[in-house]
Enzyme design. Structure first.
Site, mmCIF file in Angstrom:
data_model
loop_
_atom_site.group_PDB
_atom_site.id
_atom_site.type_symbol
_atom_site.label_atom_id
_atom_site.label_comp_id
_atom_site.label_asym_id
_atom_site.label_seq_id
_atom_site.Cartn_x
_atom_site.Cartn_y
_atom_site.Cartn_z
ATOM 1 C CB CYS A 93 27.300 33.270 39.391
ATOM 2 S SG CYS A 93 26.173 34.436 40.172
ATOM 3 C CB VAL A 94 30.352 28.685 40.285
ATOM 4 C CG1 VAL A 94 30.960 27.420 39.676
ATOM 5 C CG2 VAL A 94 31.447 29.500 40.972
#
Length: 220
Positions: A93-94
């Site tokens: 994830c970012v």
């Protein structure tokens, strides 16, 4: 039980200090790795100044209190002013931060997947960023002043080489493409690699703190 959050900024270092019942329970210091103690120590000037401020014994010019903290879960975004924004447990994830320094309004999105969502949910990069941007502007942020910082997109499972499994790389690319499309300037990034991250954004000064799964810190 509430937790007070103090931000200390001096000429040589910065720190975010978490306090509860007049006791320091956590801290993130920009001197981490360069400090003689090796990590934040209760005898550190920054920590002492924040602690004195939190327990009311001293009102120092270097200390400012944040109004709380907001944490974006997977596929969510949070926004606010004069708060600490968090996206925790980032693997592929970012964590994407949009920030208007002129109003100190900011948002953080915990992006799970690349592209746009067909149902409007904010787990996809493009949908998360555009939805958060619109929400910030409707709450007083000035679009032309908004810039971005982001971190994450790790390849946690290094042995997986199929492109379809490289979700971290695809998330990074999707975030970059969406920000370019929206003409939002990218100020700083920390992406890729094979370590998980927690990210914290201080809306008072616009600093992004990245804490890696091995305990190391990066301020940007």
């Amino acid at each position: 039980m509430t937790c007070d959050i103090a931000f200390v900024s001096t000429a040589s270092a910065k720190a975010i200090v978490l306090g509860r019942n007049k006791t320091v329970v956590g801290s993130y210091c920009s001197m981490n790795g360069r400090c003689a103690y090796g990590s934040c120590n209760m005898g550190c000037e920054l920590i002492m100044e924040a602690k004195n401020h939190l327990n009311g014994s001293s009102i120092g010019p270097n200390v400012k209190l944040l109004e709380g903290e907001l944490s974006a879960g997977i596929g969510e975004y949070k926004m606010g002013k004069d708060v600490l924004l968090k996206a925790m447990g980032l693997g592929s994830c970012v964590g994407v931060v949009l920030y208007d320094q002129s109003t100190r309004m900011a948002g953080i999105a915990h992006v799970l997947l690349p592209g746009a969502s067909s149902d409007g949910k904010t787990k996809h990069a493009e949908t998360a960023i555009t939805t958060m941007l619109e929400d910030m502007v409707s709450n007083g942020a000035r679009r032309r002043h908004i810039c971005a910082k982001f971190a994450g997109g790790a390849q946690i499972f290094k042995h997986m080489s199929l492109d379809i499994l490289k979700i971290g790389d695809r998330n990074i690319k999707s975030v970059e493409e969406t920000l370019a499309k929206e003409k939002i300037k990218i100020l700083a990034t920390d992406v890729g690699g094979d370590m998980g991250r927690n990210v914290l954004f201080n809306t008072i000064d616009g600093s992004l703190i990245v804490k890696y799964s091995n305990g190391e810190l990066l301020w940007m």
